[in-house]
Motif scaffolding. Structure first.
Motif, mmCIF file in Angstrom:
data_model
loop_
_atom_site.group_PDB
_atom_site.id
_atom_site.type_symbol
_atom_site.label_atom_id
_atom_site.label_comp_id
_atom_site.label_asym_id
_atom_site.label_seq_id
_atom_site.Cartn_x
_atom_site.Cartn_y
_atom_site.Cartn_z
ATOM 1 N N ALA A 36 -55.362 -29.347 -14.324
ATOM 2 C CA ALA A 36 -54.555 -30.556 -15.266
ATOM 3 C C ALA A 36 -53.599 -29.932 -16.020
ATOM 4 O O ALA A 36 -53.815 -28.841 -16.427
ATOM 5 C CB ALA A 36 -55.849 -30.987 -16.027
ATOM 6 N N ILE A 37 -52.507 -30.880 -16.427
ATOM 7 C CA ILE A 37 -51.481 -30.479 -17.244
ATOM 8 C C ILE A 37 -51.666 -31.448 -18.491
ATOM 9 O O ILE A 37 -51.440 -32.704 -18.214
ATOM 10 C CB ILE A 37 -50.255 -30.385 -16.726
ATOM 11 N N TYR A 38 -51.819 -31.060 -19.592
ATOM 12 C CA TYR A 38 -51.799 -31.900 -20.734
ATOM 13 C C TYR A 38 -51.924 -31.211 -21.916
ATOM 14 O O TYR A 38 -51.480 -30.024 -21.955
ATOM 15 C CB TYR A 38 -53.476 -32.730 -20.723
ATOM 16 N N TYR A 39 -52.269 -31.834 -23.112
ATOM 17 C CA TYR A 39 -52.141 -31.284 -24.443
ATOM 18 C C TYR A 39 -53.021 -30.048 -24.548
ATOM 19 O O TYR A 39 -54.288 -30.057 -23.862
ATOM 20 C CB TYR A 39 -52.413 -32.184 -25.638
ATOM 21 N N ILE A 40 -52.964 -29.102 -25.460
ATOM 22 C CA ILE A 40 -53.781 -28.280 -25.507
ATOM 23 C C ILE A 40 -55.054 -28.596 -26.510
ATOM 24 O O ILE A 40 -54.897 -29.141 -27.750
ATOM 25 C CB ILE A 40 -53.256 -27.200 -26.597
ATOM 26 N N GLU A 41 -56.165 -28.729 -25.774
ATOM 27 C CA GLU A 41 -57.548 -29.423 -26.387
ATOM 28 C C GLU A 41 -57.948 -29.300 -27.924
ATOM 29 O O GLU A 41 -58.040 -29.873 -28.610
ATOM 30 C CB GLU A 41 -58.394 -29.156 -25.492
ATOM 31 N N SER A 42 -57.830 -27.776 -28.105
ATOM 32 C CA SER A 42 -58.166 -27.165 -29.467
ATOM 33 C C SER A 42 -57.262 -27.604 -30.527
ATOM 34 O O SER A 42 -57.550 -27.645 -31.646
ATOM 35 C CB SER A 42 -58.147 -25.934 -29.457
ATOM 36 N N MET A 43 -55.962 -28.123 -30.133
ATOM 37 C CA MET A 43 -54.719 -28.361 -31.211
ATOM 38 C C MET A 43 -54.718 -30.012 -31.027
ATOM 39 O O MET A 43 -54.091 -30.679 -32.123
ATOM 40 C CB MET A 43 -53.593 -27.799 -30.843
ATOM 41 N N LEU A 44 -55.429 -30.762 -30.378
ATOM 42 C CA LEU A 44 -55.226 -32.169 -30.261
ATOM 43 C C LEU A 44 -55.962 -32.925 -31.320
ATOM 44 O O LEU A 44 -57.284 -32.623 -31.306
ATOM 45 C CB LEU A 44 -55.647 -32.657 -28.885
ATOM 46 N N GLU A 45 -55.366 -33.518 -32.376
ATOM 47 C CA GLU A 45 -56.077 -34.324 -33.219
ATOM 48 C C GLU A 45 -55.679 -36.012 -33.246
ATOM 49 O O GLU A 45 -56.122 -36.440 -34.241
ATOM 50 C CB GLU A 45 -55.516 -33.777 -34.764
ATOM 51 N N VAL A 46 -55.639 -36.218 -32.168
ATOM 52 C CA VAL A 46 -55.241 -37.640 -31.831
ATOM 53 C C VAL A 46 -56.371 -38.400 -30.977
ATOM 54 O O VAL A 46 -56.232 -37.990 -29.726
ATOM 55 C CB VAL A 46 -53.781 -38.076 -31.409
ATOM 56 N N PRO A 47 -57.367 -39.138 -31.535
ATOM 57 C CA PRO A 47 -58.495 -39.414 -30.675
ATOM 58 C C PRO A 47 -58.161 -40.232 -29.529
ATOM 59 O O PRO A 47 -58.447 -40.069 -28.428
ATOM 60 C CB PRO A 47 -59.220 -40.176 -31.749
ATOM 61 N N ASP A 48 -56.996 -41.100 -29.793
ATOM 62 C CA ASP A 48 -56.442 -41.974 -28.361
ATOM 63 C C ASP A 48 -55.862 -41.103 -27.450
ATOM 64 O O ASP A 48 -55.824 -41.758 -26.347
ATOM 65 C CB ASP A 48 -55.372 -42.700 -28.917
ATOM 66 N N LEU A 49 -55.461 -39.731 -27.577
ATOM 67 C CA LEU A 49 -55.161 -39.055 -26.501
ATOM 68 C C LEU A 49 -55.908 -38.065 -25.811
ATOM 69 O O LEU A 49 -56.012 -37.414 -24.739
ATOM 70 C CB LEU A 49 -53.761 -38.225 -26.999
ATOM 71 N N ASP A 50 -57.411 -38.248 -26.337
ATOM 72 C CA ASP A 50 -58.388 -37.250 -25.814
ATOM 73 C C ASP A 50 -59.072 -37.900 -24.801
ATOM 74 O O ASP A 50 -60.307 -38.479 -24.610
ATOM 75 C CB ASP A 50 -59.518 -37.182 -27.061
ATOM 76 N N LEU A 51 -58.199 -37.522 -23.365
ATOM 77 C CA LEU A 51 -58.883 -38.192 -22.365
ATOM 78 C C LEU A 51 -59.465 -37.212 -21.325
ATOM 79 O O LEU A 51 -60.115 -37.635 -20.186
ATOM 80 C CB LEU A 51 -57.455 -38.584 -21.501
ATOM 81 N N LEU A 52 -59.366 -35.960 -21.409
ATOM 82 C CA LEU A 52 -59.858 -34.786 -20.452
ATOM 83 C C LEU A 52 -61.104 -35.110 -20.140
ATOM 84 O O LEU A 52 -61.704 -35.152 -18.876
ATOM 85 C CB LEU A 52 -59.746 -33.473 -21.120
ATOM 86 N N ALA A 53 -62.050 -35.384 -21.327
ATOM 87 C CA ALA A 53 -63.479 -35.644 -20.851
ATOM 88 C C ALA A 53 -63.650 -36.785 -20.064
ATOM 89 O O ALA A 53 -64.866 -36.964 -19.435
ATOM 90 C CB ALA A 53 -64.450 -35.760 -22.127
ATOM 91 N N ARG A 54 -62.906 -37.943 -20.140
ATOM 92 C CA ARG A 54 -63.028 -39.333 -19.203
ATOM 93 C C ARG A 54 -62.535 -39.028 -17.943
ATOM 94 O O ARG A 54 -63.087 -39.847 -17.083
ATOM 95 C CB ARG A 54 -62.322 -40.213 -20.065
#
Length: 297
Positions: free
Chosen positions: A189-207
């Protein structure tokens, strides 16, 4: 007797949220700013500012007093000689915080168009990749993908877009095209760095992934786009950005749900009372419609 210049100090702190930033605006030092605010509070007989998590906030008395401060500022602008700065329309500094892509596609073109009409407006763009800000942020307008919850800000929905899964044709030829969510688990996957992501709307990896996937991360959507174009994995990208790339293919349609994301513009009411801030806000709204209508074609 209230010193009108103390009202201007209050106005600067209300706009910038910090003594230091207000001092830089006024050409003073921060201890002088603090001292003059104390003097003003003694004259008014009540607290005008309280310290919040994001800087100084106006109290109810402070919000009432700021109206008088704006009146002083407006009166000063009518003095002889000041009209020379007014030639060509509005003037003043407007600071906008925005996500990187929206800033490049919308905010900068909007300001470029506006400055042809109002050449004395100055502008600062602060790129952000997260919704939380440390103490002391000083933007006049904020554009983000999380709906603002503060009751002290005015907010407006700008545009909605969707995130999708995209990969280069070369990557798909080498690693295969995922047909199901189970197939997706085998891909990087190519996406935001999970540990630095603080925007709930963009937290998609777990889905999308049942377990922790291998992720190539970047806090820049443009960097994610480039990594995807170079065949490093499957990017979770804004559709308006990726669909214009001739070598990228969207995968798992319609096997995954839509991930709608909204751009919001927000500002404190006292900032929107400044005509230069309102003008920039209107220009951004207009440019948003223009850009996204073009991208949909």
């Amino acid at each position: 007797m209230i010193d009108p210049s103390d009202l201007l100090v209050l106005l600067a702190v209300a706009r910038t949220r910090t003594h230091l930033a207000a001092a830089e605006t006024l050409g003073l030092n921060h201890t002088t700013v603090a001292r003059r605010l104390k003097a003003l509070e003694r004259e008014v007989g009540d607290r005008l500012l309280v310290q919040g998590s994001r800087g100084w906030e106006l109290t109810a008395i402070g919000r009432a007093t700021i109206v008088a401060a704006e009146g002083v500022e407006k009166a000063l602008q009518t003095l002889p000689g000041v009209e020379e700065i007014q030639v060509g329309g509005l003037h003043g500094m407007v600071r906008v915080s925005s996500t990187e892509v929206f800033g490049l596609l919308v905010v900068i073109p909007a300001f470029a168009s506006l400055r042809k009409i109002h050449p004395h407006i100055r502008f600062e763009l602060v790129p952000v990749a997260r919704s939380g800000w440390p103490y002391g942020r000083t933007e006049d307008l904020e554009i983000a993908v999380t709906r603002p919850s503060s009751t002290r800000t005015e907010r407006r929905k700008l545009i909605e877009y969707k995130l999708g899964l995209f990969a280069s044709s070369g990557y798909l030829q080498e690693y295969g095209t995922p047909e199901t969510l189970s197939d997706l688990q085998k891909h990087t996957a190519i996406y935001y760095i999970e540990s630095m992501l603080e925007v709930p709307d963009l937290d998609l990896l777990a889905r999308l992934y049942h377990s922790s996937p291998q992720v190539l991360g970047a806090m820049s959507a443009l960097a994610q786009l480039e990594m995807t174009r170079r065949g490093l994995g499957i990017g979770i990208l804004p559709d308006f950005l990726a669909k214009n790339e001739p070598d990228l293919r969207q995968v798992l349609i319609p096997k995954i749900p839509d991930f709608p994301i909204t751009y919001w513009m927000s500002a404190r009411s006292e900032n929107l009372r400044r005509p230069e801030v309102r003008a920039v806000a209107v220009a951004i709204e207009s440019q948003t419609r223009l850009v996204f209508d073009t991208l949909k074609e």
